[in-house]
Structure formats: structure tokens, C-alpha cells
Design a protein around this motif. Sequence first.
Motif, PDB file in Angstrom:
ATOM      1  N   LYS A   1      13.995   5.725  10.765  1.00 49.25           N
ATOM      2  CA  LYS A   1      13.317   7.013  10.984  1.00 49.25           C
ATOM      3  C   LYS A   1      11.926   6.806  11.568  1.00 49.25           C
ATOM      4  O   LYS A   1      11.369   5.701  11.513  1.00 49.25           O
ATOM      5  CB  LYS A   1      13.213   7.812   9.679  1.00 49.25           C
ATOM      6  CG  LYS A   1      12.468   7.087   8.556  1.00 49.25           C
ATOM      7  CD  LYS A   1      11.071   7.558   8.385  1.00 49.25           C
ATOM      8  CE  LYS A   1      10.155   6.676   7.600  1.00 49.25           C
ATOM      9  NZ  LYS A   1      10.061   5.271   7.832  1.00 49.25           N
TER      10      LYS A   1
ATOM     11  N   TYR B   1       8.081   9.067  11.601  1.00 54.26           N
ATOM     12  CA  TYR B   1       7.355  10.243  11.092  1.00 54.26           C
ATOM     13  C   TYR B   1       6.710  10.957  12.256  1.00 54.26           C
ATOM     14  O   TYR B   1       5.817  10.397  12.898  1.00 54.26           O
ATOM     15  CB  TYR B   1       6.233   9.815  10.142  1.00 54.26           C
ATOM     16  CG  TYR B   1       6.652   9.619   8.711  1.00 54.26           C
ATOM     17  CD1 TYR B   1       6.589  10.672   7.801  1.00 54.26           C
ATOM     18  CD2 TYR B   1       7.108   8.394   8.260  1.00 54.26           C
ATOM     19  CE1 TYR B   1       6.967  10.503   6.476  1.00 54.26           C
ATOM     20  CE2 TYR B   1       7.490   8.213   6.941  1.00 54.26           C
ATOM     21  CZ  TYR B   1       7.417   9.273   6.060  1.00 54.26           C
ATOM     22  OH  TYR B   1       7.788   9.109   4.755  1.00 54.26           O
TER      23      TYR B   1
ATOM     24  N   GLU C   1       2.931  10.932   7.275  1.00 53.20           N
ATOM     25  CA  GLU C   1       3.013   9.749   6.400  1.00 53.20           C
ATOM     26  C   GLU C   1       1.688   9.596   5.658  1.00 53.20           C
ATOM     27  O   GLU C   1       0.640  10.073   6.104  1.00 53.20           O
ATOM     28  CB  GLU C   1       3.380   8.468   7.157  1.00 53.20           C
ATOM     29  CG  GLU C   1       2.465   8.062   8.278  1.00 53.20           C
ATOM     30  CD  GLU C   1       2.913   8.648   9.601  1.00 53.20           C
ATOM     31  OE1 GLU C   1       2.516   9.811   9.852  1.00 53.20           O
ATOM     32  OE2 GLU C   1       3.590   7.970  10.382  1.00 53.20           O
ATOM     33  N   HIS C   2       1.705   8.950   4.566  1.00 48.40           N
ATOM     34  CA  HIS C   2       0.592   8.768   3.614  1.00 48.40           C
ATOM     35  C   HIS C   2       0.231  10.083   2.918  1.00 48.40           C
ATOM     36  O   HIS C   2       0.217  10.115   1.688  1.00 48.40           O
ATOM     37  CB  HIS C   2      -0.655   8.125   4.264  1.00 48.40           C
ATOM     38  CG  HIS C   2      -0.431   6.660   4.532  1.00 48.40           C
ATOM     39  ND1 HIS C   2      -0.307   5.748   3.513  1.00 48.40           N
ATOM     40  CD2 HIS C   2      -0.269   5.958   5.698  1.00 48.40           C
ATOM     41  CE1 HIS C   2      -0.092   4.541   4.031  1.00 48.40           C
ATOM     42  NE2 HIS C   2      -0.041   4.646   5.351  1.00 48.40           N
TER      43      HIS C   2
ATOM     44  N   VAL D   1       2.033  12.554   2.522  1.00 49.87           N
ATOM     45  CA  VAL D   1       3.217  12.987   1.760  1.00 49.87           C
ATOM     46  C   VAL D   1       3.253  12.317   0.376  1.00 49.87           C
ATOM     47  O   VAL D   1       3.802  12.879  -0.578  1.00 49.87           O
ATOM     48  CB  VAL D   1       4.521  12.692   2.577  1.00 49.87           C
ATOM     49  CG1 VAL D   1       4.817  11.212   2.697  1.00 49.87           C
ATOM     50  CG2 VAL D   1       5.728  13.434   2.013  1.00 49.87           C
ATOM     51  N   VAL D   2       2.611  11.161   0.250  1.00 46.35           N
ATOM     52  CA  VAL D   2       2.558  10.482  -1.058  1.00 46.35           C
ATOM     53  C   VAL D   2       1.744  11.331  -2.042  1.00 46.35           C
ATOM     54  O   VAL D   2       1.931  11.259  -3.249  1.00 46.35           O
ATOM     55  CB  VAL D   2       1.932   9.067  -0.903  1.00 46.35           C
ATOM     56  CG1 VAL D   2       1.752   8.373  -2.236  1.00 46.35           C
ATOM     57  CG2 VAL D   2       2.781   8.201   0.039  1.00 46.35           C
TER      58      VAL D   2
ATOM     59  N   GLN E   1       7.173  -0.411  -4.784  1.00 47.29           N
ATOM     60  CA  GLN E   1       5.885  -0.172  -4.128  1.00 47.29           C
ATOM     61  C   GLN E   1       4.798   0.336  -5.081  1.00 47.29           C
ATOM     62  O   GLN E   1       3.629   0.354  -4.728  1.00 47.29           O
ATOM     63  CB  GLN E   1       6.060   0.864  -3.004  1.00 47.29           C
ATOM     64  CG  GLN E   1       6.914   0.356  -1.866  1.00 47.29           C
ATOM     65  CD  GLN E   1       7.449   1.445  -0.956  1.00 47.29           C
ATOM     66  OE1 GLN E   1       8.386   1.206  -0.213  1.00 47.29           O
ATOM     67  NE2 GLN E   1       6.889   2.641  -0.994  1.00 47.29           N
TER      68      GLN E   1
ATOM     69  N   ALA F   1       5.545   5.999  -4.009  1.00 51.62           N
ATOM     70  CA  ALA F   1       6.394   6.285  -2.841  1.00 51.62           C
ATOM     71  C   ALA F   1       6.726   7.759  -2.847  1.00 51.62           C
ATOM     72  O   ALA F   1       6.880   8.358  -3.918  1.00 51.62           O
ATOM     73  CB  ALA F   1       7.686   5.474  -2.897  1.00 51.62           C
ATOM     74  N   SER F   2       6.820   8.339  -1.668  1.00 47.50           N
ATOM     75  CA  SER F   2       7.287   9.728  -1.581  1.00 47.50           C
ATOM     76  C   SER F   2       8.813   9.686  -1.435  1.00 47.50           C
ATOM     77  O   SER F   2       9.371   8.637  -1.103  1.00 47.50           O
ATOM     78  CB  SER F   2       6.680  10.407  -0.356  1.00 47.50           C
ATOM     79  OG  SER F   2       7.375   9.992   0.807  1.00 47.50           O
TER      80      SER F   2
ATOM     81  N   ASP G   1      11.214   8.930   2.898  1.00 52.39           N
ATOM     82  CA  ASP G   1      11.934   7.878   3.641  1.00 52.39           C
ATOM     83  C   ASP G   1      13.409   7.843   3.267  1.00 52.39           C
ATOM     84  O   ASP G   1      14.289   7.794   4.140  1.00 52.39           O
ATOM     85  CB  ASP G   1      11.328   6.490   3.337  1.00 52.39           C
ATOM     86  CG  ASP G   1      10.001   6.274   4.041  1.00 52.39           C
ATOM     87  OD1 ASP G   1       9.307   7.261   4.308  1.00 52.39           O
ATOM     88  OD2 ASP G   1       9.665   5.106   4.305  1.00 52.39           O
TER      89      ASP G   1
ATOM     90  N   THR H   1       4.379  -2.329   2.511  1.00 51.43           N
ATOM     91  CA  THR H   1       4.099  -0.885   2.389  1.00 51.43           C
ATOM     92  C   THR H   1       3.247  -0.628   1.143  1.00 51.43           C
ATOM     93  O   THR H   1       2.289   0.143   1.185  1.00 51.43           O
ATOM     94  CB  THR H   1       5.432  -0.107   2.287  1.00 51.43           C
ATOM     95  OG1 THR H   1       6.175  -0.382   3.471  1.00 51.43           O
ATOM     96  CG2 THR H   1       5.231   1.388   2.169  1.00 51.43           C
TER      97      THR H   1
ATOM     98  N   ILE I   1      -0.305   1.356   0.969  1.00 52.84           N
ATOM     99  CA  ILE I   1      -0.425   2.562   0.131  1.00 52.84           C
ATOM    100  C   ILE I   1      -1.573   2.373  -0.879  1.00 52.84           C
ATOM    101  O   ILE I   1      -2.367   3.284  -1.118  1.00 52.84           O
ATOM    102  CB  ILE I   1       0.910   2.846  -0.599  1.00 52.84           C
ATOM    103  CG1 ILE I   1       1.985   3.281   0.399  1.00 52.84           C
ATOM    104  CG2 ILE I   1       0.727   3.916  -1.677  1.00 52.84           C
ATOM    105  CD1 ILE I   1       3.357   3.520  -0.227  1.00 52.84           C
TER     106      ILE I   1
ATOM    107  N   GLY J   1       5.018   5.456   9.749  1.00 52.70           N
ATOM    108  CA  GLY J   1       5.175   4.698   8.496  1.00 52.70           C
ATOM    109  C   GLY J   1       3.833   4.259   7.952  1.00 52.70           C
ATOM    110  O   GLY J   1       2.805   4.893   8.187  1.00 52.70           O
ATOM    111  N   ALA J   2       3.843   3.132   7.245  1.00 49.36           N
ATOM    112  CA  ALA J   2       2.636   2.721   6.514  1.00 49.36           C
ATOM    113  C   ALA J   2       1.489   2.302   7.428  1.00 49.36           C
ATOM    114  O   ALA J   2       0.323   2.512   7.110  1.00 49.36           O
ATOM    115  CB  ALA J   2       2.982   1.590   5.559  1.00 49.36           C
TER     116      ALA J   2
HETATM  117  C1  MEV Z   1       6.142   4.696   4.563  1.00 47.79           C
HETATM  118  O1  MEV Z   1       7.282   4.643   5.420  1.00 47.79           O
HETATM  119  C2  MEV Z   1       5.623   6.100   4.488  1.00 47.79           C
HETATM  120  C3  MEV Z   1       4.491   6.307   3.496  1.00 47.79           C
HETATM  121  O2  MEV Z   1       4.109   7.695   3.568  1.00 47.79           O
HETATM  122  C4  MEV Z   1       4.916   5.960   2.092  1.00 47.79           C
HETATM  123  C5  MEV Z   1       5.901   6.951   1.493  1.00 47.79           C
HETATM  124  O3  MEV Z   1       6.025   8.088   1.947  1.00 47.79           O
HETATM  125  O4  MEV Z   1       6.516   6.560   0.486  1.00 47.79           O
HETATM  126  C6  MEV Z   1       3.269   5.473   3.869  1.00 47.79           C
END
Ligand code: MEV
Length: 327
Positions: free
Chosen positions: A30, A32, A36-37, A39-40, A155, A158-159, A162, A200, A204, A284-285
Motif C-alpha cells: 500500500k 499512504y 501516516e503518523h 493516524v497513530v 512496534q 501501530a494504527s 496498514d 517502523t 514511530i 509509511g514511516a
Molecule cells: C507505517 O506504515 C505507517 C505509520 O503511520 C504507522 C502506523 O500507522 O501504524 C507510520
Amino acid sequence: MRALSWPNQSVKGQVTATIHQMITCSAPGKVYLFGEHAVVYGQPAIACAVERRVFTSVKLLASGEITVSAMGKIQNCHSTEFRYICQAVQTFKKRTKNDFGAEITIKSELPPSQGLGSSAAVTVSTIKALSECLGIGLRDQEIAGMGHQVEHAIQGRASPADTFVSATGGVVFIEGTKTSHLMHPDVPIIIGATGITRSTGDVINSVARMKRDYPEIINNIMSTIGDITRLGERKLIGGDINNVGELMNINQGLLESIGVGDIMLDKLIYRARDEGALGAKMTGAGRGGCMFAIAREGNVNAIAEALAREGAQVFITAFSNAGLRVE
Ligand code: MEV
């Protein structure tokens, strides 16, 4: 826990489950588009499955041992390699209250640890293949939830994004436990992989540290990324692809500000924009890994060539509606 005595066994909760000796399942990687980030921390994100996949084959073993073969190595789960796969097996055993041995073989079209969701894809495709092998038939959304537990355990944070998008495919707007599938934009994607890998969990954690040290600044940045995602959703629905690209660029600036950028990523992003990309950002990260660009068909080759000249491994791909699949 019930040990399966291969080959004539029944699975707990099902009187006559059909047990297959070997099954291959696959799941997509995938990118984003946004979020990303952020969403955590409960902000929304839009993540999109792409047409590159991880293939996981599971063969049940009478021995009770788990062996994993991937990237030219074979290990059992006593080693520290292949943590996502081994944690996926453990989570699956716990959830289904079964014990068994298996030979797990991974073939991947995704570069590992570079932001394209290879960990999520390997995790959910492993759980799916085990579930199909043992005739349990877990639903894809359940598998996504189990995959999220796996990522969380490894990790630390994590959200669910993914593993959800890898399990269900498509373009997914995700906010907390709310998810919705959107139409995917009909544009090609050019991915540039820097070849720089990172954990990752470490990236994070570094964002979490910044958030602790500068809460009023970082919370505002996260909530602005959330606003970009919500506006991005409206632009996607309206088919305003130029605006989607511009919002990707704004999102990229904010990712830079939380310290997840990288000089090689930046070079690739600026090259793609110079060659006419509608939008280009990391995915991603970060701190290496991949960037991607969306572009009109006529600009694809020029962008791909420019990224390759900078030393990137380049993939031209497309958004994909396909999630988990039995091969
Ligand atoms: C990692 O692919 C995406 C992050 O937002 C971490 C997550 O959502 O778990 C950095």
C-alpha cells in the motif's frame, strides 16, 4: 490449546473442517495518500492498496515446528528473524486455540521495510493462509484486526490502517475504528525506493518523543494532517486529482517537520515534481523507504527515468481493489 494430529483432525469450534495440506494466499502492499503518523494518534488517513503483492504459502507439518523461508533464508521461530510472521502464527494459535507445525514460504514483490506495507501484507497473508489451511475461514476484517495486534506487539504503537488496507484492498479512509472504501483515482503511481531500510517502531518512537517534548506544536501538526486527509477525501470523491496531488505535497511538508524525512527521499520527490508529477510524497514511516508520485500518463516515463537516474529502484504500478486472495 488443542494440538492437531495431522492429517485427520477436526478444528475446535467446527466439527468437520476441511484441512488443506498446502495453501498460498497473497495480500497487496500500500501507499499512504495522506495521514501516516497522524493516524497513530487518532487522525484520519487514506491508504491505498497497490498492484504489488506478498505471497505466503503454508504447508502443515506433523512435527509441530514452525519454519519460515524468505529472502533466501530459512529460520525457525526461535530466531529473531521474521518477527511479523512468527508473531502472526502465535496470534493465530492463541485466537483459534490450535497448535500445529507449518512450513511458511514467502515470495514478495515489495521491497521490505521501505514503507510499502510489506510487514502488514506478510502478516495478514500468513494469518489468511493458516486460516484457509485449517478450514477456519476467518473473515478478512477479522484478519486485519489480528494483524493490527501483531504490529502493535512488535512496534509498540501501530494504527489499524496498514493491516486493514492490505486485508481489504482498495482506497480506504480510516479514522479510529471507522473505515470506508473510496473510488480509486484512475492515475498511475510511480514508486521510488531509496533502498534505505529502517525500523517502523524506531521512527514511530522518535515522533512520540517529539510529541512529548513539543505537544502544542506537534498536536497542531497532526491535526492539520487530519484536515488535509479530510479535504483530500472530498477531492478524491469529486475527482479533483490536481488538488489531491497538491494536498499530497502539503502533507509531505508536514511530515518533514516531524522529522521523518530523508535527503534521498527529498531528491526523488523534487525530481518527480520537476518532471510534472501531480503530487509526490513519502509513504509509511519514512527516514528512507519509498516515495511515490501520481501523474498523468504522459509524464510517467519521464518521472520514472528521473528517479532511476537518482539511483532509486522504480516501480510503475496502479491502485488496486484486491485485498487478501487465495491463490
Ligand atoms: C507505517 O506504515 C505507517 C505509520 O503511520 C504507522 C502506523 O500507522 O501504524 C507510520
